[in-house]
Design a protein around this motif. Structure first.
Motif, PDB file in Angstrom:
ATOM      1  N   GLN A  70      -2.319  -2.187   7.157  1.00 28.05           N
ATOM      2  CA  GLN A  70      -0.896  -2.232   6.810  1.00 28.05           C
ATOM      3  C   GLN A  70      -0.548  -3.694   6.601  1.00 28.05           C
ATOM      4  O   GLN A  70      -0.409  -4.447   7.561  1.00 28.05           O
ATOM      5  CB  GLN A  70      -0.038  -1.616   7.921  1.00 28.05           C
ATOM      6  N   SER A  71      -0.423  -4.129   5.339  1.00 30.28           N
ATOM      7  CA  SER A  71      -0.191  -5.537   5.085  1.00 30.28           C
ATOM      8  C   SER A  71       0.393  -5.729   3.692  1.00 30.28           C
ATOM      9  O   SER A  71       0.361  -4.823   2.862  1.00 30.28           O
ATOM     10  CB  SER A  71      -1.501  -6.322   5.216  1.00 30.28           C
ATOM     11  N   PHE A  72       0.901  -6.940   3.439  1.00 27.72           N
ATOM     12  CA  PHE A  72       1.525  -7.229   2.151  1.00 27.72           C
ATOM     13  C   PHE A  72       0.471  -7.500   1.085  1.00 27.72           C
ATOM     14  O   PHE A  72      -0.482  -8.251   1.297  1.00 27.72           O
ATOM     15  CB  PHE A  72       2.474  -8.425   2.266  1.00 27.72           C
ATOM     16  N   LEU A  73       0.685  -6.891  -0.066  1.00 27.18           N
ATOM     17  CA  LEU A  73      -0.161  -7.118  -1.231  1.00 27.18           C
ATOM     18  C   LEU A  73       0.411  -8.220  -2.104  1.00 27.18           C
ATOM     19  O   LEU A  73      -0.313  -9.075  -2.595  1.00 27.18           O
ATOM     20  CB  LEU A  73      -0.281  -5.827  -2.041  1.00 27.18           C
ATOM     21  N   LEU A  74       1.726  -8.212  -2.307  1.00 29.53           N
ATOM     22  CA  LEU A  74       2.376  -9.162  -3.207  1.00 29.53           C
ATOM     23  C   LEU A  74       3.715  -9.587  -2.629  1.00 29.53           C
ATOM     24  O   LEU A  74       4.469  -8.751  -2.120  1.00 29.53           O
ATOM     25  CB  LEU A  74       2.599  -8.515  -4.579  1.00 29.53           C
TER      26      LEU A  74
END
Length: 233
Positions: free
Chosen positions: A94-98
Motif C-alpha cells: 500500500q503505497s504512492f505510485l505518483l
C-alpha cells in the motif's frame, strides 16, 4: 498461446482532446535510471509481435522525479483529467505510485495503489480535507497480478475502472475552478518523506496523464486505448 483481448472488450477508441502526457517518458525511464530495470510485461506472447511486452521494474532504490513543467511545458494542469496505467504492484503493498507537489511542497495530486487504492487531491483552497480523500475499499490491485487501471476525474467525482470492467465512483469535494500548481515537482514511486518507495512493474508507454476522458468513454473505450498503445490494432 497468443495473448489476445477478451471478446467482451469490443470498444471504440475516442481520441483525447489534447495530447496525453507520457509520464514514463517525462521521467526518462528509457534511460534506465538507478533502481529501474527492464522485465517481461503484461503480455508474454502478443499477436503480431515478437516476444513479450517490455515493462519497467521499479525497486526501493529508485528516486524518480522531475519538475511538473517537464510534464506540462505548454500549459496548465487540466481541471478534469484521466490517469491510465498498466501496473503490477508488489503483493500486499500500500503505497504512492505518483505524487504531484506544488511550489510550496504541498501534495496536490496523488495515486496510492495497493489493497485499497486512494486518490489524493488537494486544490488551491485545501479541499477536500484528508479524511475525505476517495478511498476505494472494494478494489485490490496489490494481488501480484497485472492490472489496467483508469482514474477519471470530472467535476466533483472520481471514477476508477480496473481491468476494463470493475467501475467504482466516489465523491471528490473540491472547489470550483480548481488549480494544480505546475511550478512544483512530480515524484514517482513514493512521496516526499516516505521511508520506502513503491515496488511495481509498469508496462512501457502505459502510464499517462491526459485531459478529461469521461467515465462513460473510459468504460466503453478503454480497451482499444490499451490496444492502440500496445500496437495491436
Amino acid at each position: 498461446s497468443r495473448c489476445r483481448m477478451s471478446n467482451s472488450f469490443c470498444w471504440v477508441f475516442f481520441p483525447l482532446p489534447a495530447e496525453p502526457v507520457d509520464v514514463l517518458k517525462a521521467l526518462e525511464f528509457h534511460n534506465s535510471p538507478e533502481g529501474v530495470s527492464r522485465t517481461a510485461g503484461f503480455c508474454t506472447n502478443r499477436r503480431d509481435s515478437k516476444g513479450s511486452d517490455v515493462a519497467y521494474r521499479v525497486s526501493k532504490t529508485a528516486q524518480l522525479s522531475a519538475p511538473t513543467k517537464q510534464l506540462y511545458p505548454g500549459g496548465d494542469f487540466p481541471e478534469d483529467f484521466s490517469i491510465l496505467m498498466t501496473v503490477k504492484p508488489k503483493k500486499g503493498i500500500q503505497s504512492f505510485l505518483l505524487s504531484i507537489y506544488n511550489e510550496q511542497g504541498i501534495q496536490q495530486v496523488g495515486v496510492e495503489v495497493g489493497r485499497s487504492p486512494v486518490f489524493l487531491f488537494e486544490d488551491q483552497n485545501g479541499k477536500p480535507a484528508p479524511e475525505d480523500y476517495p478511498l476505494f475499499r472494494t478494489v485490490n490491485i496489490a494481488d501480484g497480478k497485472w492490472h489496467r487501471v483508469a482514474i477519471s476525474v470530472e467535476k466533483r467525482s472520481v471514477t476508477m475502472i480496473v481491468d476494463c470492467n470493475k467501475k467504482t465512483t466516489k465523491p471528490l469535494e473540491r472547489s470550483d475552478k480548481t488549480v494544480v500548481d505546475t511550478n512544483g515537482i512530480t515524484v514517482f514511486g513514493t512521496r516526499i518523506l516516505d521511508e520506502e518507495v513503491f515496488e511495481v512493474k509498469l508496462n512501457t508507454e502505459q502510464m499517462e496523464l491526459s485531459d478529461f476522458l469521461s467515465s462513460e468513454v473510459l468504460n466503453e473505450n478503454q480497451n482499444n486505448f490499451f490496444r492502440a498503445k500496445a500496437g495491436i490494432m
